[in-house]
Design a protein around this motif. Structure first.
Motif, short mmCIF file in Angstrom:
data_model
loop_
_atom_site.label_atom_id
_atom_site.label_comp_id
_atom_site.label_asym_id
_atom_site.label_seq_id
_atom_site.Cartn_x
_atom_site.Cartn_y
_atom_site.Cartn_z
N THR A 51 -0.39 1.05 -3.52
CA THR A 51 -1.28 -0.12 -3.50
C THR A 51 -1.97 -0.26 -2.16
N GLY A 52 -3.30 -0.34 -2.18
CA GLY A 52 -4.07 -0.57 -0.97
C GLY A 52 -4.50 0.66 -0.21
N THR A 53 -3.94 1.83 -0.53
CA THR A 53 -4.35 3.06 0.17
C THR A 53 -5.83 3.35 -0.09
N TYR A 54 -6.58 3.64 0.95
CA TYR A 54 -7.99 4.02 0.80
C TYR A 54 -8.04 5.53 0.69
N ARG A 75 -7.50 1.94 -3.32
CA ARG A 75 -8.96 1.86 -3.22
C ARG A 75 -9.47 3.29 -3.24
#
Length: 278
Positions: A51-54, A75
């Motif tokens: 969750t939230g890793t670009y 992301r």
């Protein structure tokens, strides 16, 4: 129109790959895409996607890896060299654009992770491609890549055996990597390539993955019959009589992998590699 800077980095191999895949996104999605989906979760694990890793998905194809990363809450930006593939990925909800290694339209250190599912098999300058992936990663960011290596499963030899048995003429203009750009296509060889790329990836390692791809006679034939991948170039370059012989030999040899009715279990081997940009 091809950008002038892209022409400077596009090799004859790259040009042949672009031609081979143009207009075949839907045929790929209906055939070989399911095969290539098998390592996706392990690929994302190796890159530390959560969750939230670009994350950047390079060579997204029809968007399988990007969609799996989105499902984890990441992301995601994605690129592919083929506009048709990008269109299919976008239709599925992926933020994708047309771009090709070794030049990506992103600033230095843009991403926390980069993933590429079999993209290395389709670039003419593997070392330059890895250097570019290193460039767009933040310090400490992870890269994870799969590729088809030198060791192949019996299922990977099926079409080649059918071509030989049918006495098909293999086209002389199949995409072939410049020997100067090649590397040892083993787990150890690719891990070493990661260590050498740019300023190098640390903690570089690679493992072989083995699995049986479950498909059907007609589905597996559908890819080459529609001109998908190298096997497709061979099939679509033959006269009608030779295509009939190839199909007959394919059905005969596929019996070795039958698991009930028209279903097949085709053994495949690939390499999964990862590293960190420090």
């Amino acid at each position: 129109m091809t950008d002038p800077t892209q022409r400077q980095t596009q090799t004859a191999f790259d040009t042949a790959e672009r031609t081979m895949w143009s207009g075949r996104a839907h045929a790929y999605a209906a055939s070989f895409a399911r095969l290539c989906a098998h390592p996706v979760e392990r690929l994302l694990d190796a890159a530390g996607i959560q969750t939230g890793t670009y994350v950047l998905d390079v060579g997204t194809g029809t968007g399988t890896v990007a969609l799996a990363a989105l499902a984890r809450g990441a992301r995601v930006s994605a690129v592919d060299a083929d506009a048709g593939m990008v269109a299919v990925a976008r239709a599925g909800g992926v933020e994708a654009r047309v771009a090709a290694l070794p030049q990506l339209p992103f600033p230095d250190g843009e991403f926390e992770a980069v993933v590429g599912n079999f993209v290395i098999n389709h670039v003419g300058r593997p070392r330059a491609a890895l250097t570019e992936l290193r460039r767009v990663l933040k310090p400490g960011g992870r890269v994870a890549l799969t590729f088809w290596g030198a060791r192949r499963g019996a299922g990977q030899e099926l079409f080649g055996r059918a071509f030989a048995a049918a006495e098909a003429v293999i086209p002389a203009d199949l995409p072939r990597l410049d020997p100067a750009e090649d590397f040892a296509r083993t787990a150890d060889g690719f891990a070493e390539l990661l260590r050498e790329a740019g300023s190098g990836f640390t903690d570089a390692r690679a493992v072989e993955l083995e699995w049986d791809h479950r498909t059907t006679l007609d589905e597996w034939w559908g890819g080459p019959a529609a001109g998908v991948a190298t096997a497709g170039l061979v099939v679509t370059s033959q006269d009608k009589g030779t295509v009939v012989r190839i199909r007959r030999e394919y059905e005969r040899l596929a019996g070795e992998f039958a698991v009930g009715g028209h279903e097949l279990a085709l053994p495949h081997i690939a390499v999964l590699a990862c590293g960190r940009a420090d």
